[in-house]
Design a protein around this motif. Structure first.
Motif, mmCIF file in Angstrom:
data_model
loop_
_atom_site.group_PDB
_atom_site.id
_atom_site.type_symbol
_atom_site.label_atom_id
_atom_site.label_comp_id
_atom_site.label_asym_id
_atom_site.label_seq_id
_atom_site.Cartn_x
_atom_site.Cartn_y
_atom_site.Cartn_z
ATOM 1 N N ILE A 1 -0.945 -0.904 -4.145
ATOM 2 C CA ILE A 1 -2.177 -0.300 -4.274
ATOM 3 C C ILE A 1 -2.456 0.054 -5.629
ATOM 4 O O ILE A 1 -3.509 0.140 -6.091
ATOM 5 N N HIS B 1 2.547 -2.424 1.604
ATOM 6 C CA HIS B 1 2.301 -1.627 0.910
ATOM 7 C C HIS B 1 3.911 -1.215 0.658
ATOM 8 O O HIS B 1 4.151 -0.274 -0.323
ATOM 9 N N GLY C 1 -1.435 4.236 -0.045
ATOM 10 C CA GLY C 1 -1.858 2.937 0.529
ATOM 11 C C GLY C 1 -1.769 2.731 1.923
ATOM 12 O O GLY C 1 -2.984 2.085 2.340
ATOM 13 N N GLY D 1 -4.240 -3.543 4.555
ATOM 14 C CA GLY D 1 -4.088 -4.212 3.186
ATOM 15 C C GLY D 1 -5.202 -5.049 2.831
ATOM 16 O O GLY D 1 -4.988 -5.904 1.707
#
Length: 481
Positions: free
Chosen positions: A325, A431, A405, A412
């Protein structure tokens, strides 16, 4: 016939421009001028991304002015020399400009005022950047605000900011003197012949007043209603994207406020207006605490035991920390000149907490790479994350980059866009790729440590180290849990 000088600064628009309106009311002809004064700005001179935007914005402004009958004179050098000389040559008694908040720009305003006054002329400053001038807005005790919530409540209690001024249909322009600068001679980045690192910016942005109005209209027409939830999801278009336009004054805070107020009712609009008030609060802090960009507003934090480490800083800057992230955000920043706000907080937290790098190093990188690099907002936000501002998140609150994240980019989408080497990983590992079994990594075509780095620090160990550093401060300076 009289002539008025109009000095554009961080207000590159024609609508809702109080200085322009005053110049027109003064009668006669108007000569608009922009002065690039890197000497006055010093260490706070515009960064590379800012200079790219400024070039495009000035081109747009010049076109708009020309369409209404006025040229834009470009100049480079010390404003206190250039503006009085222009005023004398044109016989202009007054220079109209927006009031600037940055410490260097306030000093610049003072020097211009003194130079004009010595020549029997005047500098008239107007509100063009903020909703309410910070020097005239204080608490009931007369002191400046140090905490956001009471500041925001007072701003709301002060009433609506009023309706924006329309752009003039025509501007009687004065003939500029010979010898002005061109956009090329201003030396704004990127320079011809050098690698164009900003080549991807036009795909994301349309600098200038027309681009600002188009983006504001799109946001007010729909996304603002979903802003309360969508603003935290970097994988969707939930933000307004107005920050670069606001930073350069291509749209006024009052225009944005009114458009948001009229567009929608509910939590989305309310949350967005609070973000506008955070910007106002940042300007309020910078005006009253001009040391904001350089020194901690909580003095004890000047002794914080940072551990500067160039390779760690470089890994963060390049989006190679091993935390997807964060790396997605840093790569978005490099390629588009902008980063999602939620990810800015997570990336900043990783730098100053897990990696123990000085917040000023992060602020400097953002200053150079953000198209919306605003001295007030950038400085206040970094001090907020680092726990050293007057109204800051406690330092012991450490964002976990993995959990952030998974919470805000669960599928994602954001990571896959900006970190394509991870695109084929299943959601469960997007993540936390270091936890993926070997067969999963192989199926995704990913070799950890080669295609994508392992984390530069273990999240739990980084958090523990950050808390230990906090504990090393004196008890009266540390945050209480």
């Amino acid at each position: 016939m009289t002539t008025q000088l109009l000095w554009f600064r961080h207000d590159l628009r024609l609508a809702d421009h109080a200085a322009l309106a005053a110049a027109l009311e003064g009668g006669g002809r108007v000569l608009p001028v922009f002065v690039l004064d890197d000497g006055a700005a010093g260490a706070q001179a515009y960064g590379g991304a800012s200079r790219w935007w400024l070039r495009q914005s000035l081109a747009s402004l010049a076109e708009s002015l020309a369409g209404r009958g006025a040229p834009l004179l470009l100049a480079k050098g010390r404003a206190e020399t250039i503006l009085p000389a222009l005023a004398a040559g044109l016989g202009a008694a007054t220079v109209h400009a927006g009031r600037a908040v940055e410490p260097w720009a306030r000093d610049q305003s003072r020097r211009v005022h003194e130079a004009l006054q010595d020549a029997g002329r005047a500098l008239r400053l107007h509100t063009t950047v903020v909703l309410r001038e910070p020097h005239g807005f204080g608490s009931g005790s007369g002191k400046p605000y140090a905490v956001y919530t009471p500041f925001a409540k007072a701003m709301l209690a002060a009433g609506e900011p009023g309706m924006p001024l329309p752009a003039p249909a025509a501007i009687p322009g004065a003939e500029p003197p010979a010898g002005g600068e061109t956009l090329d001679s201003l030396g704004l980045y990127p320079v011809a012949g050098e690698p164009d690192w900003a080549a991807g910016f036009p795909a994301h942005w349309q600098p200038g007043e027309a681009g600002a109005q188009a983006r504001l209209a799109r946001f007010a027409a729909g996304p603002i209603a979903r802003y309360d939830a969508a603003r935290n999801l970097p994988g969707v278009e939930g933000s307004s994207g107005l920050s670069p336009h606001l930073r350069w004054g291509e749209v006024s805070a009052r225009q944005v406020w009114n458009a948001a107020s009229q567009a929608a009712q509910g939590s989305g609009a309310e949350t967005f207006l609070k973000e506008i008030l955070w910007r106002e609060f940042s300007y309020h802090l910078l005006w009253h605490r001009p040391e904001l960009p350089e020194r901690c507003l909580r003095p004890a934090y000047e002794k914080f035991p940072w551990q500067p480490h160039a390779p760690l800083l470089a890994a963060w800057q390049q989006g190679r920390t091993g935390y997807p992230i964060v790396d997605a955000g840093m790569r978005q920043l490099w390629r588009s000149g902008w980063m999602h706000n939620r990810v800015r907080m997570v990336a900043a937290s990783l730098l100053v907490k897990h990696l123990l790098q000085p917040w000023r190093d992060g602020a400097a990188w953002f200053w150079d790479t953000l198209l919306d690099a605003d001295l007030a907002s950038n400085s206040a936000s970094w001090q907020w994350v680092a726990g050293c501002g007057t109204d800051a998140a406690p330092y012991f609150r450490v964002f976990n980059p993995v959990l952030q994240g998974e919470k805000f980019d669960p599928a994602g989408a954001y990571v896959r866009r900006w970190v394509p080497e991870l695109a084929r990983l299943p959601d469960a590992f997007i993540h936390r790729p270091w936890e993926a079994p070997a067969p999963v990594l192989a199926a995704a075509g990913l070799r950890l440590g080669h295609d994508y780095p392992r984390p530069v620090v273990d999240a739990a160990e980084g958090r523990a180290r950050a808390l230990a550093a906090l504990a090393a401060l004196r008890p009266d300076s540390a945050d209480a849990a």
